[in-house]
Scaffold this active site. Structure first.
Site, PDB file in Angstrom:
ATOM      1  N   ALA A  15       0.817  -1.220   0.000  1.00  0.00           N
ATOM      2  CA  ALA A  15       0.000   0.000   0.000  1.00  0.00           C
ATOM      3  C   ALA A  15       0.850   1.269   0.000  1.00  0.00           C
ATOM      4  CB  ALA A  15      -0.952  -0.009   1.192  1.00  0.00           C
ATOM      5  N   SER A  16       2.090   1.159  -0.417  1.00  0.00           N
ATOM      6  CA  SER A  16       2.942   2.355  -0.490  1.00  0.00           C
ATOM      7  C   SER A  16       2.665   3.157  -1.750  1.00  0.00           C
ATOM      8  CB  SER A  16       4.406   1.926  -0.473  1.00  0.00           C
ATOM      9  OG  SER A  16       4.618   0.911  -1.438  1.00  0.00           O
ATOM     10  N   ARG A  17       1.920   2.588  -2.674  1.00  0.00           N
ATOM     11  CA  ARG A  17       1.593   3.271  -3.935  1.00  0.00           C
ATOM     12  C   ARG A  17       0.480   2.493  -4.642  1.00  0.00           C
ATOM     13  NH1 ARG A  17       7.047   3.544  -6.584  1.00  0.00           N
ATOM     14  NH2 ARG A  17       8.172   2.060  -5.317  1.00  0.00           N
ATOM     15  N   ASN A  93      -2.729  -7.425  -1.600  1.00  0.00           N
ATOM     16  CA  ASN A  93      -2.519  -6.644  -2.819  1.00  0.00           C
ATOM     17  C   ASN A  93      -1.067  -6.647  -3.301  1.00  0.00           C
ATOM     18  OD1 ASN A  93      -3.117  -4.191  -4.698  1.00  0.00           O
ATOM     19  ND2 ASN A  93      -1.465  -3.495  -3.368  1.00  0.00           N
ATOM     20  N   SER A 146      -5.332 -10.963 -11.807  1.00  0.00           N
ATOM     21  CA  SER A 146      -4.975 -10.064 -12.917  1.00  0.00           C
ATOM     22  C   SER A 146      -5.613 -10.578 -14.201  1.00  0.00           C
ATOM     23  CB  SER A 146      -3.460 -10.049 -13.100  1.00  0.00           C
ATOM     24  OG  SER A 146      -3.120  -9.428 -14.324  1.00  0.00           O
ATOM     25  N   TYR A 160       4.286 -14.881 -13.960  1.00  0.00           N
ATOM     26  CA  TYR A 160       3.447 -13.891 -13.251  1.00  0.00           C
ATOM     27  C   TYR A 160       1.973 -14.226 -13.494  1.00  0.00           C
ATOM     28  CZ  TYR A 160       0.997  -9.469 -12.441  1.00  0.00           C
ATOM     29  OH  TYR A 160       0.095  -8.500 -12.020  1.00  0.00           O
ATOM     30  N   ALA A 162       0.648 -17.069 -14.347  1.00  0.00           N
ATOM     31  CA  ALA A 162       0.302 -18.317 -13.656  1.00  0.00           C
ATOM     32  C   ALA A 162       0.096 -18.066 -12.163  1.00  0.00           C
ATOM     33  CB  ALA A 162       1.407 -19.351 -13.871  1.00  0.00           C
ATOM     34  N   LYS A 164      -1.035 -15.407 -10.840  1.00  0.00           N
ATOM     35  CA  LYS A 164      -2.315 -14.715 -10.662  1.00  0.00           C
ATOM     36  C   LYS A 164      -3.500 -15.657 -10.930  1.00  0.00           C
ATOM     37  CE  LYS A 164      -0.875 -10.627  -9.396  1.00  0.00           C
ATOM     38  NZ  LYS A 164      -1.169 -10.148  -8.028  1.00  0.00           N
TER      39      LYS A 164
HETATM   40  N1  LIG Z   1      -1.106  -2.240 -12.575  1.00  0.00           N
HETATM   41  C1  LIG Z   1      -1.796  -3.142 -13.249  1.00  0.00           C
HETATM   42  O1  LIG Z   1      -2.096  -2.952 -14.443  1.00  0.00           O
HETATM   43  C2  LIG Z   1      -2.223  -4.427 -12.593  1.00  0.00           C
HETATM   44  C3  LIG Z   1      -3.041  -5.289 -13.317  1.00  0.00           C
HETATM   45  C4  LIG Z   1      -3.466  -6.466 -12.741  1.00  0.00           C
HETATM   46  C5  LIG Z   1      -3.088  -6.784 -11.464  1.00  0.00           C
HETATM   47  N2  LIG Z   1      -2.282  -5.940 -10.759  1.00  0.00           N
HETATM   48  C6  LIG Z   1      -1.901  -6.336  -9.391  1.00  0.00           C
HETATM   49  O2  LIG Z   1      -2.336  -5.327  -8.504  1.00  0.00           O
HETATM   50  C7  LIG Z   1      -1.522  -5.353  -7.325  1.00  0.00           C
HETATM   51  C8  LIG Z   1      -1.045  -3.947  -7.027  1.00  0.00           C
HETATM   52  O3  LIG Z   1      -0.186  -3.522  -8.070  1.00  0.00           O
HETATM   53  P1  LIG Z   1      -0.081  -2.015  -8.556  1.00  0.00           P
HETATM   54  O4  LIG Z   1      -0.604  -1.953  -9.903  1.00  0.00           O
HETATM   55  O5  LIG Z   1      -0.622  -1.090  -7.542  1.00  0.00           O
HETATM   56  O6  LIG Z   1       1.514  -1.914  -8.656  1.00  0.00           O
HETATM   57  P2  LIG Z   1       2.565  -0.942  -7.961  1.00  0.00           P
HETATM   58  O7  LIG Z   1       2.087   0.466  -8.034  1.00  0.00           O
HETATM   59  O8  LIG Z   1       3.880  -1.286  -8.541  1.00  0.00           O
HETATM   60  O9  LIG Z   1       2.531  -1.379  -6.400  1.00  0.00           O
HETATM   61  C9  LIG Z   1       2.970  -2.654  -6.007  1.00  0.00           C
HETATM   62  C10 LIG Z   1       2.969  -2.744  -4.499  1.00  0.00           C
HETATM   63  O10 LIG Z   1       3.465  -4.066  -4.146  1.00  0.00           O
HETATM   64  C11 LIG Z   1       4.588  -3.934  -3.289  1.00  0.00           C
HETATM   65  N3  LIG Z   1       5.625  -4.920  -3.591  1.00  0.00           N
HETATM   66  C12 LIG Z   1       6.316  -5.082  -4.766  1.00  0.00           C
HETATM   67  N4  LIG Z   1       7.291  -6.000  -4.602  1.00  0.00           N
HETATM   68  C13 LIG Z   1       7.224  -6.419  -3.308  1.00  0.00           C
HETATM   69  C14 LIG Z   1       7.962  -7.339  -2.519  1.00  0.00           C
HETATM   70  N5  LIG Z   1       9.024  -8.005  -3.005  1.00  0.00           N
HETATM   71  N6  LIG Z   1       7.577  -7.553  -1.233  1.00  0.00           N
HETATM   72  C15 LIG Z   1       6.526  -6.866  -0.702  1.00  0.00           C
HETATM   73  N7  LIG Z   1       5.809  -5.960  -1.382  1.00  0.00           N
HETATM   74  C16 LIG Z   1       6.154  -5.744  -2.658  1.00  0.00           C
HETATM   75  C17 LIG Z   1       5.158  -2.540  -3.549  1.00  0.00           C
HETATM   76  O11 LIG Z   1       5.870  -2.116  -2.383  1.00  0.00           O
HETATM   77  P3  LIG Z   1       7.078  -1.020  -2.470  1.00  0.00           P
HETATM   78  O12 LIG Z   1       6.694  -0.046  -3.537  1.00  0.00           O
HETATM   79  O13 LIG Z   1       7.110  -0.424  -1.096  1.00  0.00           O
HETATM   80  O14 LIG Z   1       8.324  -1.773  -2.800  1.00  0.00           O
HETATM   81  C18 LIG Z   1       3.896  -1.735  -3.842  1.00  0.00           C
HETATM   82  O15 LIG Z   1       3.343  -1.242  -2.651  1.00  0.00           O
HETATM   83  C19 LIG Z   1      -0.402  -6.344  -7.615  1.00  0.00           C
HETATM   84  O16 LIG Z   1      -0.716  -7.592  -7.023  1.00  0.00           O
HETATM   85  C20 LIG Z   1      -0.415  -6.461  -9.133  1.00  0.00           C
HETATM   86  O17 LIG Z   1       0.108  -7.686  -9.566  1.00  0.00           O
HETATM   87  C21 LIG Z   1      -1.838  -4.767 -11.290  1.00  0.00           C
END
Ligand SMILES: NC(=O)c1ccc[n+]([C@@H]2O[C@H](COP(=O)([O-])OP(=O)(O)OC[C@H]3O[C@@H](n4cnc5c(N)ncnc54)[C@H](OP(=O)(O)O)[C@@H]3O)[C@@H](O)[C@H]2O)c1
Length: 254
Positions: A15-17, A93, A146, A160, A162, A164
């Site tokens: 949840a940092s971004r 998440n 996803s 990735y 797989a 999801k």
């Molecule tokens: N963006 C898309 O289009 C999309 C589509 C489908 C599904 N998703 C899924 O949605 C979820 C959120 O992604 P998002 O789009 O918000 O991406 P994001 O902005 O890159 O955020 C990802 C979050 O996951 C954390 N994270 C990454 N690597 C990590 C690790 N090794 N250990 C613990 N935490 C980790 C990050 O923490 P830090 O930043 O603090 O490192 C960040 O808070 C994910 O599960 C992603 O697979 C995203």
């Protein structure tokens, strides 16, 4: 405000971004009294999000953990046990593609990292948090799948995708096990969301072609996904169990 969330404690990982940050702030605005957030490498982001949660009137704290290894997941479980033993709402998440890599070159270490972060962490954090929910007879778990789980992912994203698909599958298994005990488990499956994830892993050309393939004619936003997660946490979704809701602007309709 959602009255059913009053007094509830939520934990949102990653949840940092992005989607996690929007979800954590939305849960606070909707009435949760405590929203604990997890982050890995971006403490500045986590700090900004805890500020927004406090402004919304909820208590908060941020917990750091790398969830891409079994040891990291075990360590985070211990932290959760010590700091937030009674979670009502868990949003699994945290996730990442980690690195694009094709079958020909795919390293074993990358396989483990991708599966641990996206899949193993969701299962074992649910194992950690669900007993307190069962004890109270009320709980919600929302997992992040996803669109990649449906189409196999873009270049170098097969594992990735797989991971999801596995998340969508365990969502059903968890839901069956916990439904009668008052705990609802569902997932969301975002399409392409315009955020840090794709800034890191996709080119402008890839994103432009996604927009062309999307009936809604645009990429998704963090808030659009957060709103659906909030719906799954609310009583409005009280008879929904084990589902993976697609949020993709109409790219896949069945
Ligand atoms: N963006 C898309 O289009 C999309 C589509 C489908 C599904 N998703 C899924 O949605 C979820 C959120 O992604 P998002 O789009 O918000 O991406 P994001 O902005 O890159 O955020 C990802 C979050 O996951 C954390 N994270 C990454 N690597 C990590 C690790 N090794 N250990 C613990 N935490 C980790 C990050 O923490 P830090 O930043 O603090 O490192 C960040 O808070 C994910 O599960 C992603 O697979 C995203």
């Amino acid at each position: 405000m959602l009255p059913e969330l009053k007094g509830k404690t939520a934990l949102v990982t990653g949840a940092s971004r992005g989607i996690g940050a929007a979800t954590a702030v939305s849960l606070a605005k909707a009435g949760c009294s405590r929203v604990v957030i997890h982050y890995n490498s971006y403490p500045e982001g986590a700090q900004a999000v805890t500020g927004r949660i406090r402004e919304a009137g909820a208590e908060t704290e941020s917990l750091q953990a790398d969830l891409a290894t079994p040891a990291g997941i075990r360590g985070f479980r211990e932290t959760v046990r010590a700091r937030v033993p009674e979670i009502d709402i868990l949003v699994n998440n945290a996730g990442s593609l980690v690195q694009r890599s094709s079958l020909a070159d795919f390293p074993e270490e990358l396989f483990d990292k991708v599966m641990d972060l996206n899949f193993r962490s969701a299962w074992f954090l649910a194992q950690e948090c669900s007993p307190a929910m069962v004890k109270k007879g009320w709980g919600v778990i929302v997992n992040l799948s996803s669109i990649a789980a449906r189409h196999g992912g873009g270049p170098g994203a097969a594992i990735y995708s797989a991971s999801k698909a596995a998340v969508a599958c365990i969502t059903k298994g968890m839901a069956k096990e916990l439904a009668a005990k008052g705990v609802r488990v569902n997932a969301v499956s975002p399409g392409t969301v315009d955020n840090h994830f794709h800034e890191k892993f996709s080119t402008k050309e890839m994103l432009d072609s996604m927009v062309k393939m999307t009936p809604a004619g645009k990429l998704g936003t963090d808030q659009e996904v957060a709103d659906t997660i909030l719906f799954l946490c609310s009583d409005a979704s009280r008879f929904i169990y084990g589902q993976t809701l697609e949020i993709n602007g109409g790219m896949y309709m069945v």
